[in-house]
Design a protein around this motif. Structure first.
Motif, PDB file in Angstrom:
ATOM      1  N   VAL A  30      53.806 -24.274 -53.051  1.00  0.00           N
ATOM      2  CA  VAL A  30      54.229 -22.863 -54.140  1.00  0.00           C
ATOM      3  C   VAL A  30      55.888 -22.799 -54.423  1.00  0.00           C
ATOM      4  CG1 VAL A  30      52.916 -21.583 -53.509  1.00  0.00           C
ATOM      5  CG2 VAL A  30      54.184 -21.196 -52.417  1.00  0.00           C
ATOM      6  N   GLN A  31      55.952 -22.694 -56.117  1.00  0.00           N
ATOM      7  CA  GLN A  31      57.801 -22.471 -56.369  1.00  0.00           C
ATOM      8  C   GLN A  31      58.643 -21.485 -55.071  1.00  0.00           C
ATOM      9  OE1 GLN A  31      57.918 -21.232 -59.883  1.00  0.00           O
ATOM     10  NE2 GLN A  31      60.099 -21.197 -60.148  1.00  0.00           N
ATOM     11  N   PHE A  32      59.826 -22.386 -55.242  1.00  0.00           N
ATOM     12  CA  PHE A  32      60.448 -21.428 -53.678  1.00  0.00           C
ATOM     13  C   PHE A  32      60.816 -20.531 -55.129  1.00  0.00           C
ATOM     14  CE2 PHE A  32      64.208 -20.107 -52.587  1.00  0.00           C
ATOM     15  CZ  PHE A  32      64.374 -19.766 -51.695  1.00  0.00           C
ATOM     16  N   ALA A  33      60.415 -19.044 -54.499  1.00  0.00           N
ATOM     17  CA  ALA A  33      61.556 -18.064 -55.579  1.00  0.00           C
ATOM     18  C   ALA A  33      62.536 -17.113 -54.781  1.00  0.00           C
ATOM     19  CB  ALA A  33      60.407 -16.313 -55.401  1.00  0.00           C
ATOM     20  N   ARG A  34      63.279 -17.356 -55.873  1.00  0.00           N
ATOM     21  CA  ARG A  34      65.259 -17.034 -54.985  1.00  0.00           C
ATOM     22  C   ARG A  34      65.140 -15.199 -54.873  1.00  0.00           C
ATOM     23  NH1 ARG A  34      68.601 -20.308 -53.500  1.00  0.00           N
ATOM     24  NH2 ARG A  34      69.042 -21.942 -54.746  1.00  0.00           N
ATOM     25  N   ARG A  35      64.448 -14.623 -55.602  1.00  0.00           N
ATOM     26  CA  ARG A  35      64.265 -13.446 -54.982  1.00  0.00           C
ATOM     27  C   ARG A  35      62.694 -12.879 -54.303  1.00  0.00           C
ATOM     28  NH1 ARG A  35      66.969  -9.437 -59.100  1.00  0.00           N
ATOM     29  NH2 ARG A  35      68.123 -10.711 -60.629  1.00  0.00           N
ATOM     30  N   ASP A  36      62.589 -13.523 -54.184  1.00  0.00           N
ATOM     31  CA  ASP A  36      61.190 -13.091 -52.858  1.00  0.00           C
ATOM     32  C   ASP A  36      62.012 -13.398 -51.251  1.00  0.00           C
ATOM     33  OD1 ASP A  36      59.086 -12.215 -52.335  1.00  0.00           O
ATOM     34  OD2 ASP A  36      57.923 -14.032 -52.509  1.00  0.00           O
ATOM     35  N   PHE A  37      61.504 -13.368 -50.242  1.00  0.00           N
ATOM     36  CA  PHE A  37      62.486 -13.066 -48.377  1.00  0.00           C
ATOM     37  C   PHE A  37      61.578 -14.764 -48.105  1.00  0.00           C
ATOM     38  CE2 PHE A  37      60.806  -8.673 -49.683  1.00  0.00           C
ATOM     39  CZ  PHE A  37      61.372  -7.796 -49.349  1.00  0.00           C
ATOM     40  N   GLN A  38      61.720 -15.391 -48.451  1.00  0.00           N
ATOM     41  CA  GLN A  38      61.780 -16.802 -48.051  1.00  0.00           C
ATOM     42  C   GLN A  38      62.515 -17.500 -47.111  1.00  0.00           C
ATOM     43  OE1 GLN A  38      60.553 -19.090 -51.280  1.00  0.00           O
ATOM     44  NE2 GLN A  38      58.289 -18.329 -51.827  1.00  0.00           N
ATOM     45  N   HIS A  39      63.905 -17.489 -48.123  1.00  0.00           N
ATOM     46  CA  HIS A  39      65.010 -17.092 -47.284  1.00  0.00           C
ATOM     47  C   HIS A  39      66.189 -16.016 -46.804  1.00  0.00           C
ATOM     48  CE1 HIS A  39      66.817 -17.036 -51.471  1.00  0.00           C
ATOM     49  NE2 HIS A  39      67.643 -16.432 -51.280  1.00  0.00           N
ATOM     50  N   ARG A  40      65.412 -15.152 -47.284  1.00  0.00           N
ATOM     51  CA  ARG A  40      66.688 -14.071 -47.333  1.00  0.00           C
ATOM     52  C   ARG A  40      65.647 -13.300 -46.400  1.00  0.00           C
ATOM     53  NH1 ARG A  40      67.286 -10.860 -52.798  1.00  0.00           N
ATOM     54  NH2 ARG A  40      65.449 -10.458 -53.377  1.00  0.00           N
ATOM     55  N   ALA A  41      65.897 -11.544 -46.022  1.00  0.00           N
ATOM     56  CA  ALA A  41      65.209 -10.899 -45.690  1.00  0.00           C
ATOM     57  C   ALA A  41      66.132  -9.548 -45.282  1.00  0.00           C
ATOM     58  CB  ALA A  41      65.149 -10.389 -43.983  1.00  0.00           C
ATOM     59  N   ARG A  42      65.653  -8.341 -45.907  1.00  0.00           N
ATOM     60  CA  ARG A  42      66.313  -7.049 -46.270  1.00  0.00           C
ATOM     61  C   ARG A  42      66.712  -6.571 -44.181  1.00  0.00           C
ATOM     62  NH1 ARG A  42      64.658  -3.710 -49.932  1.00  0.00           N
ATOM     63  NH2 ARG A  42      62.091  -3.374 -49.167  1.00  0.00           N
ATOM     64  N   LEU A  43      67.261  -6.342 -43.762  1.00  0.00           N
ATOM     65  CA  LEU A  43      68.140  -5.549 -42.738  1.00  0.00           C
ATOM     66  C   LEU A  43      67.991  -3.967 -42.245  1.00  0.00           C
ATOM     67  CD1 LEU A  43      70.360  -7.574 -41.229  1.00  0.00           C
ATOM     68  CD2 LEU A  43      68.404  -8.053 -40.571  1.00  0.00           C
ATOM     69  N   GLY A  44      67.531  -3.477 -41.939  1.00  0.00           N
ATOM     70  CA  GLY A  44      66.943  -1.961 -42.101  1.00  0.00           C
ATOM     71  C   GLY A  44      68.424  -1.161 -40.651  1.00  0.00           C
ATOM     72  N   ASN A  48      69.902   4.984 -39.887  1.00  0.00           N
ATOM     73  CA  ASN A  48      70.103   5.338 -42.095  1.00  0.00           C
ATOM     74  C   ASN A  48      68.919   5.027 -42.239  1.00  0.00           C
ATOM     75  OD1 ASN A  48      69.987   6.860 -44.020  1.00  0.00           O
ATOM     76  ND2 ASN A  48      72.245   6.211 -44.274  1.00  0.00           N
ATOM     77  N   PRO A  49      67.491   5.463 -42.644  1.00  0.00           N
ATOM     78  CA  PRO A  49      66.642   4.596 -43.271  1.00  0.00           C
ATOM     79  C   PRO A  49      67.144   4.399 -44.581  1.00  0.00           C
ATOM     80  CG  PRO A  49      65.609   6.381 -41.075  1.00  0.00           C
ATOM     81  CD  PRO A  49      67.100   6.757 -41.737  1.00  0.00           C
ATOM     82  N   ALA A  50      67.650   4.660 -45.137  1.00  0.00           N
ATOM     83  CA  ALA A  50      68.183   4.773 -46.730  1.00  0.00           C
ATOM     84  C   ALA A  50      68.888   3.270 -46.837  1.00  0.00           C
ATOM     85  CB  ALA A  50      68.142   6.109 -47.222  1.00  0.00           C
ATOM     86  N   ARG A  51      69.670   3.225 -45.504  1.00  0.00           N
ATOM     87  CA  ARG A  51      70.451   1.885 -45.816  1.00  0.00           C
ATOM     88  C   ARG A  51      69.931   0.386 -45.135  1.00  0.00           C
ATOM     89  NH1 ARG A  51      74.697   0.455 -41.362  1.00  0.00           N
ATOM     90  NH2 ARG A  51      75.832  -0.775 -41.984  1.00  0.00           N
ATOM     91  N   HIS A  52      70.464  -0.732 -46.019  1.00  0.00           N
ATOM     92  CA  HIS A  52      69.865  -1.602 -45.960  1.00  0.00           C
ATOM     93  C   HIS A  52      70.810  -2.391 -46.000  1.00  0.00           C
ATOM     94  CE1 HIS A  52      68.130  -1.283 -49.558  1.00  0.00           C
ATOM     95  NE2 HIS A  52      68.653  -2.632 -49.719  1.00  0.00           N
ATOM     96  N   GLN A  53      70.543  -3.927 -45.536  1.00  0.00           N
ATOM     97  CA  GLN A  53      72.373  -5.184 -45.811  1.00  0.00           C
ATOM     98  C   GLN A  53      71.086  -6.271 -46.156  1.00  0.00           C
ATOM     99  OE1 GLN A  53      75.204  -5.266 -43.665  1.00  0.00           O
ATOM    100  NE2 GLN A  53      75.797  -7.420 -43.636  1.00  0.00           N
ATOM    101  N   TRP A  54      70.972  -6.766 -46.677  1.00  0.00           N
ATOM    102  CA  TRP A  54      70.521  -8.326 -47.009  1.00  0.00           C
ATOM    103  C   TRP A  54      71.205  -9.331 -46.223  1.00  0.00           C
ATOM    104  CZ3 TRP A  54      66.620  -8.773 -48.831  1.00  0.00           C
ATOM    105  CH2 TRP A  54      65.682  -8.266 -50.016  1.00  0.00           C
TER     106      TRP A  54
END
Length: 99
Positions: A30-44, A48-54
């Motif tokens: 399927v098409q690689f999606a830049r705005r998806d989680f295929q190459h990135r993750a959001r670290l919690g 502070n549950p409201a804070r995150h970093q990519w």
């Protein structure tokens, strides 16, 4: 049987699906999606549950936006691996490891 697109860090629900399945299929045509989680993750944040970093892995898409997941290439794999380990170590270094 379970099927799922690859993610940098799979969610717990994806891991549960993998564990419960007799057969696991990786959907990589399927098409690689830049705005998806295929190459990135959001670290919690643990404090502070409201804070995150990519956390993102630099990727090269040989066919531009129409590149399939299986054709995406990690840019400088050794540097990317070191960067991910460094970032995870920095971000989660102060988490208590027991009581």
């Amino acid at each position: 049987m379970a099927i799922h697109q690859p993610n940098l860090f799979p969610r717990l629900s994806t891991l549960a699906k993998l564990f419960a399945a007799d057969c696991w299929i990786v959907l990589d045509d399927v098409q690689f999606a830049r705005r998806d989680f295929q190459h990135r993750a959001r670290l919690g944040s643990m404090s502070n549950p409201a804070r995150h970093q990519w956390l993102s892995i630099p990727t090269h898409l040989p066919d531009g936006r129409s590149t399939l997941v299986r054709d995406a290439v990690v840019v400088d794999p050794d540097r990317s691996r070191r960067r991910v380990m460094h970032m995870l170590t920095q971000y989660y270094a102060k988490i208590p490891t027991g009581r």
